[in-house]
Design a protein around this motif. Structure first.
Motif, mmCIF file in Angstrom:
data_model
loop_
_atom_site.group_PDB
_atom_site.id
_atom_site.type_symbol
_atom_site.label_atom_id
_atom_site.label_comp_id
_atom_site.label_asym_id
_atom_site.label_seq_id
_atom_site.Cartn_x
_atom_site.Cartn_y
_atom_site.Cartn_z
ATOM 1 N N GLU A 156 11.612 5.552 -7.202
ATOM 2 C CA GLU A 156 11.852 5.052 -5.847
ATOM 3 C C GLU A 156 10.848 3.953 -5.496
ATOM 4 O OE1 GLU A 156 11.968 6.817 -1.292
ATOM 5 O OE2 GLU A 156 12.113 8.203 -2.972
ATOM 6 N N ALA A 157 9.584 4.165 -5.849
ATOM 7 C CA ALA A 157 8.556 3.156 -5.576
ATOM 8 C C ALA A 157 8.836 1.878 -6.361
ATOM 9 C CB ALA A 157 7.175 3.706 -5.936
ATOM 10 N N LYS A 158 9.303 2.031 -7.584
ATOM 11 C CA LYS A 158 9.611 0.859 -8.414
ATOM 12 C C LYS A 158 10.753 0.043 -7.800
ATOM 13 C CE LYS A 158 10.247 -0.180 -13.309
ATOM 14 N NZ LYS A 158 10.399 0.404 -14.646
ATOM 15 N N VAL A 159 11.767 0.731 -7.294
ATOM 16 C CA VAL A 159 12.903 0.047 -6.658
ATOM 17 C C VAL A 159 12.440 -0.652 -5.384
ATOM 18 C CG1 VAL A 159 15.095 0.407 -5.462
ATOM 19 C CG2 VAL A 159 14.678 1.511 -7.664
ATOM 20 N N GLU A 160 11.636 0.030 -4.580
ATOM 21 C CA GLU A 160 11.138 -0.573 -3.343
ATOM 22 C C GLU A 160 10.332 -1.834 -3.644
ATOM 23 O OE1 GLU A 160 8.943 2.337 -1.099
ATOM 24 O OE2 GLU A 160 10.710 3.590 -0.795
ATOM 25 N N LYS A 161 9.507 -1.780 -4.686
ATOM 26 C CA LYS A 161 8.717 -2.954 -5.064
ATOM 27 C C LYS A 161 9.625 -4.091 -5.503
ATOM 28 C CE LYS A 161 4.938 -4.539 -8.050
ATOM 29 N NZ LYS A 161 5.424 -5.878 -8.031
ATOM 30 N N ALA B 210 0.830 -1.206 0.000
ATOM 31 C CA ALA B 210 0.000 0.000 0.000
ATOM 32 C C ALA B 210 0.867 1.260 0.000
ATOM 33 C CB ALA B 210 -0.936 0.004 1.201
ATOM 34 N N LYS B 211 1.924 1.248 0.814
ATOM 35 C CA LYS B 211 2.818 2.409 0.868
ATOM 36 C C LYS B 211 3.521 2.629 -0.469
ATOM 37 C CE LYS B 211 3.826 2.196 5.809
ATOM 38 N NZ LYS B 211 4.844 1.921 6.833
ATOM 39 N N THR B 212 3.953 1.532 -1.090
ATOM 40 C CA THR B 212 4.643 1.640 -2.374
ATOM 41 C C THR B 212 3.691 2.134 -3.454
ATOM 42 O OG1 THR B 212 6.172 -0.125 -1.750
ATOM 43 C CG2 THR B 212 5.984 0.351 -4.082
ATOM 44 N N ALA B 213 2.467 1.612 -3.456
ATOM 45 C CA ALA B 213 1.470 2.057 -4.437
ATOM 46 C C ALA B 213 1.127 3.529 -4.225
ATOM 47 C CB ALA B 213 0.217 1.197 -4.338
ATOM 48 N N ALA B 214 1.026 3.943 -2.964
ATOM 49 C CA ALA B 214 0.713 5.345 -2.665
ATOM 50 C C ALA B 214 1.844 6.261 -3.128
ATOM 51 C CB ALA B 214 0.468 5.524 -1.179
ATOM 52 N N LYS B 215 3.085 5.828 -2.928
ATOM 53 C CA LYS B 215 4.227 6.638 -3.351
ATOM 54 C C LYS B 215 4.254 6.763 -4.875
ATOM 55 C CE LYS B 215 8.099 6.545 -1.172
ATOM 56 N NZ LYS B 215 9.379 6.199 -0.569
ATOM 57 N N ASP B 216 3.939 5.667 -5.568
ATOM 58 C CA ASP B 216 3.899 5.686 -7.032
ATOM 59 C C ASP B 216 2.806 6.636 -7.517
ATOM 60 O OD1 ASP B 216 4.751 4.723 -9.643
ATOM 61 O OD2 ASP B 216 2.832 3.669 -9.710
#
Length: 60
Positions: free
Chosen positions: A41-46, A7-13
């Motif tokens: 950044e979100a892509k890397v985190e995912k 959810a956090k990664t999707a929100a950041k994207d």
């Protein structure tokens, strides 16, 4: 990847996409760049979280 992390990664994207779009509409190149950076950044985190999940799955 835990549901909270997803959810956090999707929100950041989404935040990055929004910031980039607003930057384009207002001809703000800095806003566009910051939006693209948040998306990257979100892509890397995912990718990192997916890698962790793959390792956990392989160890089972």
């Amino acid at each position: 990847m835990g549901l909270g992390n997803k959810a956090k990664t999707a929100a950041k994207d989404l935040e990055g996409k929004t910031q980039e779009a607003v930057g384009k509409m207002t001809d703000n190149h800095e806003g566009q760049a910051k939006g693209k950076a948040k998306q990257a950044e979100a892509k890397v985190e995912k990718a990192v979280e997916d890698g962790k999940d793959n390792i956990k799955g392989a160890l089972k």
